[in-house]
Design a protein around this motif. Structure first.
Motif, PDB file in Angstrom:
ATOM      1  N   GLY A 101       0.817  -1.206   0.000  1.00 31.99           N
ATOM      2  CA  GLY A 101       0.000   0.000   0.000  1.00 31.99           C
ATOM      3  C   GLY A 101       0.852   1.257   0.000  1.00 31.99           C
ATOM      4  O   GLY A 101       0.567   2.221  -0.720  1.00 31.99           O
ATOM      5  N   THR A 102       1.922   1.249   0.796  1.00 25.48           N
ATOM      6  CA  THR A 102       2.832   2.394   0.851  1.00 25.48           C
ATOM      7  C   THR A 102       3.569   2.567  -0.476  1.00 25.48           C
ATOM      8  O   THR A 102       3.691   3.675  -1.005  1.00 25.48           O
ATOM      9  N   ARG A 103       4.037   1.454  -1.033  1.00 23.27           N
ATOM     10  CA  ARG A 103       4.812   1.504  -2.278  1.00 23.27           C
ATOM     11  C   ARG A 103       3.957   1.970  -3.467  1.00 23.27           C
ATOM     12  O   ARG A 103       4.392   2.796  -4.276  1.00 23.27           O
ATOM     13  N   ASP A 104       2.734   1.439  -3.541  1.00 24.78           N
ATOM     14  CA  ASP A 104       1.901   1.723  -4.708  1.00 24.78           C
ATOM     15  C   ASP A 104       0.880   2.834  -4.474  1.00 24.78           C
ATOM     16  O   ASP A 104       0.113   3.181  -5.382  1.00 24.78           O
ATOM     17  N   GLY A 105       0.832   3.358  -3.258  1.00 25.05           N
ATOM     18  CA  GLY A 105       0.006   4.527  -2.988  1.00 25.05           C
ATOM     19  C   GLY A 105      -1.485   4.276  -2.928  1.00 25.05           C
ATOM     20  O   GLY A 105      -2.275   5.067  -3.465  1.00 25.05           O
ATOM     21  N   PHE A 106      -1.914   3.173  -2.299  1.00 30.69           N
ATOM     22  CA  PHE A 106      -3.356   2.956  -2.138  1.00 30.69           C
ATOM     23  C   PHE A 106      -3.682   2.586  -0.692  1.00 30.69           C
ATOM     24  O   PHE A 106      -2.837   2.082   0.044  1.00 30.69           O
ATOM     25  N   ALA A 107      -4.927   2.870  -0.296  1.00 37.55           N
ATOM     26  CA  ALA A 107      -5.379   2.538   1.056  1.00 37.55           C
ATOM     27  C   ALA A 107      -5.612   1.037   1.150  1.00 37.55           C
ATOM     28  O   ALA A 107      -6.006   0.394   0.167  1.00 37.55           O
ATOM     29  N   ILE A 108      -5.362   0.479   2.321  1.00 42.24           N
ATOM     30  CA  ILE A 108      -5.529  -0.964   2.497  1.00 42.24           C
ATOM     31  C   ILE A 108      -6.580  -1.248   3.566  1.00 42.24           C
ATOM     32  O   ILE A 108      -6.891  -0.401   4.396  1.00 42.24           O
TER      33      ILE A 108
ATOM     34  N   PHE B 173      -6.613   1.031 -16.173  1.00 43.49           N
ATOM     35  CA  PHE B 173      -5.702   1.804 -17.025  1.00 43.49           C
ATOM     36  C   PHE B 173      -4.769   0.903 -17.846  1.00 43.49           C
ATOM     37  O   PHE B 173      -3.659   1.304 -18.193  1.00 43.49           O
ATOM     38  N   TYR B 174      -5.249  -0.276 -18.184  1.00 44.57           N
ATOM     39  CA  TYR B 174      -4.376  -1.230 -18.879  1.00 44.57           C
ATOM     40  C   TYR B 174      -4.015  -0.797 -20.300  1.00 44.57           C
ATOM     41  O   TYR B 174      -3.030  -1.285 -20.877  1.00 44.57           O
ATOM     42  N   LYS B 175      -4.768   0.138 -20.862  1.00 49.70           N
ATOM     43  CA  LYS B 175      -4.476   0.586 -22.228  1.00 49.70           C
ATOM     44  C   LYS B 175      -3.392   1.664 -22.278  1.00 49.70           C
ATOM     45  O   LYS B 175      -2.900   1.990 -23.353  1.00 49.70           O
ATOM     46  N   ASP B 176      -3.056   2.220 -21.128  1.00 49.32           N
ATOM     47  CA  ASP B 176      -2.106   3.334 -21.062  1.00 49.32           C
ATOM     48  C   ASP B 176      -0.742   2.836 -20.575  1.00 49.32           C
ATOM     49  O   ASP B 176      -0.544   2.621 -19.381  1.00 49.32           O
TER      50      ASP B 176
ATOM     51  N   ASN C 140       0.070   2.084 -13.193  1.00 44.32           N
ATOM     52  CA  ASN C 140      -0.574   0.793 -12.965  1.00 44.32           C
ATOM     53  C   ASN C 140      -0.391  -0.178 -14.133  1.00 44.32           C
ATOM     54  O   ASN C 140      -0.815  -1.332 -14.047  1.00 44.32           O
ATOM     55  N   TYR C 141       0.249   0.276 -15.202  1.00 41.29           N
ATOM     56  CA  TYR C 141       0.376  -0.582 -16.386  1.00 41.29           C
ATOM     57  C   TYR C 141       1.154  -1.859 -16.081  1.00 41.29           C
ATOM     58  O   TYR C 141       0.909  -2.909 -16.681  1.00 41.29           O
ATOM     59  N   GLY C 142       2.076  -1.788 -15.119  1.00 43.51           N
ATOM     60  CA  GLY C 142       2.864  -2.970 -14.767  1.00 43.51           C
ATOM     61  C   GLY C 142       2.016  -4.118 -14.264  1.00 43.51           C
ATOM     62  O   GLY C 142       2.366  -5.297 -14.440  1.00 43.51           O
ATOM     63  N   VAL C 143       0.881  -3.801 -13.622  1.00 43.27           N
ATOM     64  CA  VAL C 143      -0.037  -4.838 -13.141  1.00 43.27           C
ATOM     65  C   VAL C 143      -0.572  -5.635 -14.325  1.00 43.27           C
ATOM     66  O   VAL C 143      -0.592  -6.873 -14.311  1.00 43.27           O
ATOM     67  N   TYR C 144      -1.007  -4.915 -15.359  1.00 44.60           N
ATOM     68  CA  TYR C 144      -1.506  -5.578 -16.563  1.00 44.60           C
ATOM     69  C   TYR C 144      -0.406  -6.366 -17.269  1.00 44.60           C
ATOM     70  O   TYR C 144      -0.614  -7.512 -17.697  1.00 44.60           O
ATOM     71  N   LYS C 145       0.786  -5.777 -17.348  1.00 45.21           N
ATOM     72  CA  LYS C 145       1.900  -6.436 -18.031  1.00 45.21           C
ATOM     73  C   LYS C 145       2.241  -7.762 -17.363  1.00 45.21           C
ATOM     74  O   LYS C 145       2.510  -8.763 -18.042  1.00 45.21           O
TER      75      LYS C 145
END
Length: 366
Positions: free
Chosen positions: A202-209, A301-304, A309-314
């Motif tokens: 959460g800290t690394r990727d900037g989202f609430a957990i 955001f998988y198209k961008d 966040n593109y790394g998640v899709y990759k």
């Protein structure tokens, strides 16, 4: 149509048997899901055919709105039925209307997992009086619209599924084992290993957990049959012979679908490729259960390719599945005036909350 009598054990079991075996069922339509969402109230609806057999169900979560004495009703990824069957859909909606009156509902929403291009289902629901926002943008819906899946894996062997992955991904799965990584299916006892990974992610990727208690409730409510905690540990020369948790996931298995719901990983030992082995272990669970889908879930955001966040899709794309985009959310407004009032109130609340958040960040960096 009937409203589920929660005190009737046999009826609850009949409901759950239908919802957990129907191809359009999801774990969020299980009557055990409200044990996780315990800040909401809930009810459920059953539709039967002329022979008395269940042909449709709909779990409805009820969120009470403070001060105004009204409520918002939500059927997460519901209903469970043949969405092309107008009679069943309308019958279930008659039950929603009863619940709307009971709970003083101003707005109801459901978001069945029908695909974006399925105009027959979309038009049927719209003809029932629902509003629908086509092509809703990323992160504007409660559930992710864009998901990545391995479909049609039912009846395939592990080798057959493995051979569909990209060669580099197969090599990384094997490399993880050679690097001393072991992936274990665990219970709540491993939350103390998993949760620090979630905090780190959460800290690394900037989202609430979610709080740790949320994951404990999820494991308890759905049970080992339908929900497992997977944790990868590495033990090699670099760790001094100690088992070090390096990645983890909370995963569900329900209605023929295994879903990777929450995932986390450490910044350390990334060269041991634990996430590849973790995904493969969960896919193996799906194959063993003869599921027809392994769902990696959201890929916003998988198209961008320039988006963070593109790394998640990759990463997910390397398992050679496919993008599945759901149609989205359908709303039925029972009280336009109250909906406007509540929307104004919630926007003010969010604005105050955002100001407080920014002030905290500013003072933290002074």
């Amino acid at each position: 149509m009937e409203i589920l009598d929660k005190s009737n054990k046999a009826l609850c079991e009949e409901y759950e048997k239908f919802a957990s075996s129907h191809k359009n069922g999801t774990f969020m339509q299980s009557i055990n899901w409200p044990k996780v969402k315990d800040q909401w109230k809930w009810d459920a609806i059953i539709s039967r055919n002329e022979n008395g057999e269940i042909v449709g169900t709909c779990l409805v979560l009820v969120r009470k709105i403070p001060v105004f004495g009204c409520s918002f009703l939500y059927a997460p990824h519901g209903p469970v039925c043949d969405w092309r069957d107008r009679a069943v859909m309308e019958d279930l909606f008659e039950g929603v209307k009863i619940l709307a009156k009971k709970h003083k509902c101003y707005d109801f929403m459901w978001d069945p997992c029908c695909e974006e291009g399925d105009s027959e289902i979309i038009e049927l629901i719209k003809s029932m009086g629902f509003s629908f926002r086509e092509n809703a943008p990323e992160l504007s819906t409660i559930q992710a619209r864009n998901n990545y899946m391995l479909r049609d894996i039912q009846g395939k062997t592990e080798d057959e599924v493995m051979m569909t992955f990209k060669p580099d991904w197969r090599n990384r799965i094997r490399k993880a084992s050679r690097k001393g990584v072991v992936c274990k299916a665990c219970g709540k006892e491993a939350l103390d290993d998993f949760y620090p990974l979630m905090q780190e992610t959460g800290t690394r990727d900037g989202f609430a957990i979610r709080p740790k208690e949320y994951f404990a409730k999820m494991l308890d409510a759905l049970g080992e049959e339908h929900c497992r905690l997977f944790v990868c540990y590495v033990n090699n020369e670099d760790t001094g012979g100690q088992d070090v948790p390096v990645s983890g996931a909370v995963t569900t298995q329900y209605a023929g679908k295994t879903c990777y719901v929450y995932g986390a990983s450490s910044n350390k030992y990334r060269n041991t490729m634990p996430n590849y082995l973790m995904q493969w272990t969960m896919i193996q669970w799906a194959i063993k259960n003869n599921d027809f889908i392994y769902d990696f879930q959201g890929i916003p955001f998988y198209k961008d390719e320039t988006h963070p966040n593109y790394g998640v899709y990759k990463f997910k794309k390397g398992f050679n599945g496919e993008v599945v985009t759901y149609a989205g959310e359908f709303y039925y407004c029972f009280s336009p005036f109250m909906k406007k009032v509540v929307t104004i109130f919630e926007n003010i609340y969010r604005g105050i909350h955002e100001i407080q958040r920014r002030l905290k960040v500013r003072f933290r960096h002074k």
